[in-house]
Design an enzyme around this catalytic site. Structure first.
Site, PDB file in Angstrom:
ATOM      1  N   SER A   1       0.815  -1.209   0.000  1.00  0.00           N
ATOM      2  CA  SER A   1       0.000   0.000   0.000  1.00  0.00           C
ATOM      3  C   SER A   1       0.853   1.265   0.000  1.00  0.00           C
ATOM      4  CB  SER A   1      -0.936   0.006   1.207  1.00  0.00           C
ATOM      5  OG  SER A   1      -1.968  -0.927   1.004  1.00  0.00           O
TER       6      SER A   1
ATOM      7  N   SER B   1      -2.717  -7.917  -6.359  1.00  0.00           N
ATOM      8  CA  SER B   1      -2.346  -6.826  -5.462  1.00  0.00           C
ATOM      9  C   SER B   1      -3.498  -5.836  -5.334  1.00  0.00           C
ATOM     10  CB  SER B   1      -1.077  -6.137  -5.948  1.00  0.00           C
ATOM     11  OG  SER B   1      -1.164  -5.807  -7.296  1.00  0.00           O
TER      12      SER B   1
ATOM     13  N   ASN C   1      -6.095  -7.519  -3.034  1.00  0.00           N
ATOM     14  CA  ASN C   1      -5.756  -8.020  -1.708  1.00  0.00           C
ATOM     15  C   ASN C   1      -4.747  -7.205  -0.909  1.00  0.00           C
ATOM     16  OD1 ASN C   1      -7.330 -10.526  -1.895  1.00  0.00           O
ATOM     17  ND2 ASN C   1      -5.873 -11.001  -3.522  1.00  0.00           N
ATOM     18  N   TYR C   2      -3.987  -6.348  -1.578  1.00  0.00           N
ATOM     19  CA  TYR C   2      -2.903  -5.692  -0.853  1.00  0.00           C
ATOM     20  C   TYR C   2      -2.976  -4.172  -0.827  1.00  0.00           C
ATOM     21  CZ  TYR C   2      -0.576 -10.154  -0.486  1.00  0.00           C
ATOM     22  OH  TYR C   2      -0.269 -11.449  -0.180  1.00  0.00           O
ATOM     23  N   LEU C   3      -3.709  -3.591  -1.773  1.00  0.00           N
ATOM     24  CA  LEU C   3      -3.688  -2.141  -1.859  1.00  0.00           C
ATOM     25  C   LEU C   3      -4.903  -1.550  -1.162  1.00  0.00           C
ATOM     26  CD1 LEU C   3      -2.554  -1.934  -5.564  1.00  0.00           C
ATOM     27  CD2 LEU C   3      -1.162  -1.772  -3.502  1.00  0.00           C
TER      28      LEU C   3
END
Length: 944
Positions: A775, A898, A901-903
């Site tokens: 992030s 990403s 799930n990650y940002l």
DNA sequence: AGTCAGACTTGGGAGCAACGCC
DNA sequence: GGCGTTGCTCCCAAGTCTGACT
């Protein structure tokens, strides 16, 4: 300390084999008495590791081939291309390997059964091994003792960890010096070992491999840098101290501790590196060295300074926003405000009026065409603004839950009479069960899987289990089975399905919608929510990824009798299909699943859960990003802690610190231990000696660690990372006297790591670093790459590049799409045609301008028209060129994972709002549904 | 303290529907 | 309307992490 050895000499360390391999394998549990079960597992593991090592060699040598071939292909690529060629080359290589691996595999299977037999013997030997281990530790310390007569501390390192801990607590700080001198001496020692034969084949071949990779890599590029963060060191060492920031750091840390940060004692003062050295260059985000436009180090450093300055203020706008929004006066208690802001998912301090479902008008900029209008209507659905409600904190997930139960796979439809199966040339009429399973295989006949021995063996064994006695007696050799007719039949059915008429398609769609309506939704706490996977997985053959030992096994049909139903007591309990009953109906409101069953191949539980757009999933997601934001506030302290731990007296602590450094800097996964009946993949804690190579100097960079291993889903992770000297020396130490197949971090596992992390920050686990670094990287890349004056397509390209940077960091790869080169060619042709048009239009304009100069008003008007036409064409050309760059850069990088799930979605939402980019350009409908909470709550000024 | 099952997230690929171009 | 391409959705495997049990 000076660099004494040429680059490659570190390689020999891995080969310095002595002592029993299980010493290290068991080291994770060093000194603790373990249960018998565990003992056998551990010793078991060591032999499996030999197997792994062989496998890895295969994998490595094949990758050598592919990297050179892809080098040719990718020769003409601009930026980003080199890192991608790695990934693509790997994928193809592992496939190649798969094909040629049958023999290997059966050998390994044999080895495995041998291993089983040996297990009991090994249990017996375990105590011997422990002795060996102790002996080896002692040897190590003795060696040091020789070198330093004063090294009493290390004598103690030969005893068990607990003792060591006790002893070290009382020992003096002089031990740091000891370690330093030991490091120095180890350098000397390595010189002596240069001719060690263990350096030989494997290493020389791997060196070849890497040199070919380096060629392939070409000049360094932006993404490579993000991934390798090669100038981290440079930043740390060369960055000018920033007085202002240092003051801010101190203030921030003070605030953190006031905020309740209860981290381990940071001993920054005793550390060689002052905080200011890396305060401004968080590990995730490092200035590239020598890149083009957007990547000059100077710019980056300036940006970093700017960032650092703004970081200290970052929460203020947020607060102000919140305050003004809520019109709540909370000026007296800063901490309260902070909590209000950051821990929303956990607890809302202020009770918000319970919201009813509201019509949410989404932020579309769609035109008024009928289809778009329809789309818009769909988006104006009822939305439950759960994020404005108070959150329960008692661990319950719902109070009312009602659903229809899962949907089972349709019954098996026997093959038509004319579709024959042959064995040894003779037509055989199979029993229904045997035919169904044969069909699973026939459907996969064209797939790579059926060329793998493991797959075939497993399939055949399981197939024989469902055969009748007579069939089993007759069918004894898979190679004599002829599934071709069956395969052709399935292909024809698929073809027929593809060519369905419009009416048929519409009917099918309607039917599916009906099913979706009936089974696809549940009622949870008074709201209708979408279910994620309401269909029970149909039977088939298990498709494990990578070299999965169970691939090809039969996944049995799941029956209602296998299924647990979870719903509330007062709901309408779903009915089992006629003639069947559920395994159990329970009313557990501490879990989120609606139904579950145990799959037969791996014995894992499978669940029916809600869609990502649901409250339950959304809330969890939100919380995840809040934890990551919390980490942002104490990341400097944590980094200080692990850096000072690199000098710890205890091996356990040092290993943990180095592992944490990798997890933080390279976004590695934690790396839980795996059983032998799974593919051999690793993460940080489970790295083995064979997975890294140390180079004191490589390509002009000092202290380079080369990572090369198979990670989750057997996707290769390859990265050359310059690390700090202390990390490098520690790695040398960890690898000392170990075999390739031994654990690199033998005193560490994910549980202990996470326990430690929990002490540093509540809720912190290894995974959080990945979220945090992803992030923060997105946010910083967006800041850096977005030109506020650029056009929307240019901004989108910038966004995709930022997204790509994260995907590279997280090693999210994909296979090159099938028609990629073809579609690129088509696009190139289109671009050329457009260029020709532009040239033509330019020529036209020149003539028109000449005419206009001497001519009439009419000619001037014509000239203006030409001018506009030219501008339009140029714009179109630019758009196409951007598309080309974007598509090519994306060739082997998967952005979806990403993004999903990650940002932190609020970063993207804020960016869209700030730069006037429609959110639809970044998130599709499903993604907008998932991130509705973020779209609703984040303003343009949101900062992660 | 160690182990393991359970619960949940993360992950890439296949297949197909939607889209855009001619 | 046909066709090629793109992107979405579903699928299910493979991770992480927790907490109960021994």
């Amino acid at each position: 300390m000076s660099v004494e050895n040429p680059a490659s000499d570190n390689d020999c360390d891995a080969g310095k084999v002595n002592g029993n391999k299980s010493e290290h394998v068991n080291g994770v549990h060093n000194g603790y008495s373990s249960s018998e079960k565990h003992k056998s597992k551990s010793s078991h593991k060591s032999s499996s590791k030999d197997k792994h090592r062989d496998k890895d060699r295969d994998h490595k040598s094949s990758s050598k081939h592919s990297s050179s071939s892809s080098r040719d292909k990718d020769k003409d690529k601009e930026k980003y291309s080199s890192s991608k060629s790695h990934s693509s080359s790997h994928k193809s290589s592992s496939k190649d390997k798969d094909r040629g691996d049958h023999k290997d595999r059966s050998d390994k299977n044999k080895e495995r059964s041998d291993k089983e037999r040996d297990r009991s013997d090994k249990d017996k030997h375990r105590s011997d091994k422990e002795k060996h281990r102790e002996k080896s530790d002692k040897e190590r310390s003795d060696k040091d003792k020789h070198k330093h007569s004063s090294s009493d501390g290390d004598k103690k390192s030969s005893s068990k960890d607990k003792d060591k801990e006790r002893e070290h607590k009382s020992s003096s700080s002089s031990k740091d010096k000891e370690y330093k001198s030991k490091d120095r001496d180890r350098d000397h020692e390595k010189d002596h070992h240069r001719s060690d034969k263990h350096r030989s084949d494997k290493h020389s071949s791997s060196k070849d491999r890497h040199s070919s990779k380096n060629k392939e890599k070409g000049s360094s590029d932006h993404l490579d840098k993000i991934k390798s963060e090669s100038d981290y060191q440079e930043c740390v060492v060369k960055e000018e101290p920033m007085q202002v920031n240092e003051a801010e750091v101190k203030r921030e840390i003070k605030e953190e501790s006031e905020d309740g940060f209860t981290g381990a004692n940071t001993t920054a003062s005793s550390c060689d590196y002052s905080m200011s050295q890396f305060k401004d260059e968080p590990l995730s985000e490092l200035p590239p060295e020598e890149d083009s436009e957007e990547d000059t180090p100077l710019l980056e450093r300036m940006a970093a300074k700017k960032r650092a300055a703004s970081e200290s203020e970052e929460d203020t706008p947020l607060l102000q926003r919140k305050k003004s929004k809520k019109k709540v006066k909370k000026e007296t208690n800063y901490d309260d405000d902070m909590e209000d802001d950051d821990d929303v998912p956990k607890k809302k301090k202020k009770k918000v009026e319970k919201t009813r479902p509201v019509k949410v008008k989404t932020e579309t900029d769609d035109g008024p065409s009928p289809t778009k209008r329809k789309k818009k209507q769909e988006e104006e659905q009822e939305v439950w603004k759960w994020w404005e409600e108070e959150k329960k904190d008692d661990g319950t997930k719902w109070t009312f839950l009602e659903h229809k139960g899962p949907l089972f796979a349709p019954d098996y439809e026997p093959l038509p009479e004319n579709v024959k199966f042959r064995y040894d040339g003779k037509i055989i009429k199979l029993s229904q069960d045997a035919e169904e399973v044969a069909g699973f295989y026939a459907r996969m006949l064209d797939h790579d899987y059926t060329t793998k021995a493991t797959f075939n063996n497993n399939f055949f064994a399981d197939w024989r289990k469902v055969m009748t006695h007579e069939e089993a007696k007759l069918i004894k050799d898979l190679s004599k089975c002829d599934f071709k007719e069956m395969s052709a039949y399935f292909a024809s059915v698929a073809e027929k399905n593809r060519n369905r008429t419009k009416e048929e398609k519409a009917a099918l769609k309607a039917k599916n919608e009906e099913i979706q309506k009936e089974y696809g939704f549940c009622t949870i706490d008074g709201h209708k929510e979408k279910i994620g996977n309401f269909r029970i997985e149909p039977p088939g053959l298990f498709r494990g990824r990578g070299e999965h030992p169970k691939m090809g096994m039969l996944k049995k049909r799941v029956m209602p009798e296998d299924v647990l139903i979870n719903c509330s007591k007062d709901s309408k309990i779903p009915k089992a299909p006629p003639g069947h009953k559920w395994k159990e109906v329970r009313h557990d409101n501490t879990v989120t699943w609606l139904a579950s069953w145990t799959e037969n191949v791996q014995g894992q539980a499978k669940y029916v859960m809600l869609n990502p757009s649901s409250k339950l999933k959304g809330e969890k997601d939100w919380q995840k990003y809040e934890t990551a934001r919390k980490l942002h506030k104490c990341i400097d302290k944590i980094r200080d802690t692990y850096r000072s731990d690199w000098k710890a007296k205890e091996m356990r602590v040092r290993q943990r610190a180095v592992a944490l450094y990798f997890i933080d800097r390279l976004a590695l996964r934690a790396g839980n231990e795996k059983d032998d009946d799974q593919a051999d993949t690793v993460g940080c804690c489970s790295l083995r000696v064979e997975h890294i190579q140390l180079h004191k100097e490589k390509d002009g960079k000092e202290y380079v660690v080369v990572f090369d291993f198979l990670g989750k889903d057997s996707i290769r992770y390859y990265n050359e990372v310059p690390v700090e000297k202390r990390v490098f020396k520690n790695l040398e130490l960890f690898m000392e006297n170990k075999k390739d197949s031994d654990d690199l971090f033998d005193r560490l596992n994910t549980q202990t790591l996470n326990e430690h992390l929990k002490d540093l920050m509540p809720g912190l686990t290894a995974k959080v670093f990945r979220t945090y670094n992803a992030s923060i990287t997105l946010q910083r890349q967006l800041d850096e790459l977005t030109d506020p004056d650029a056009s929307i397509p240019e901004k989108i390209l910038a966004y995709n590049r930022a997204n790509r940077a994260v995907a590279v960091l997280c090693n999210h790869q994909r296979a090159v799409p099938k028609g990629h080169s073809k579609s690129m060619e088509a696009l190139k042709e289109k671009i050329q045609a457009k260029r020709d048009q532009v040239d033509e239009a330019e020529e036209d304009l020149r003539e028109a301008t000449k005419a206009a100069k001497r001519g009439s008003v009419k000619e001037k008007i014509a000239c203006d028209k030409k001018k506009k036409a030219l501008e339009r064409l140029k714009e179109q050309l630019k758009k196409l060129e951007l598309q080309e760059t974007d598509r090519d850069e994306n060739k082997t990088i998967a952005l979806g994972t990403s993004k999903l799930n990650y940002l932190d979605p609020r970063i993207s939402v804020a960016w869209c709002k700030k730069h006037g980019v429609p959110i639809e350009k970044i998130y599709n409908k499903t993604q907008r549904d998932k991130f509705r909470w973020a779209i609703d709550m984040a303003g343009p000024e949101y900062i992660f």
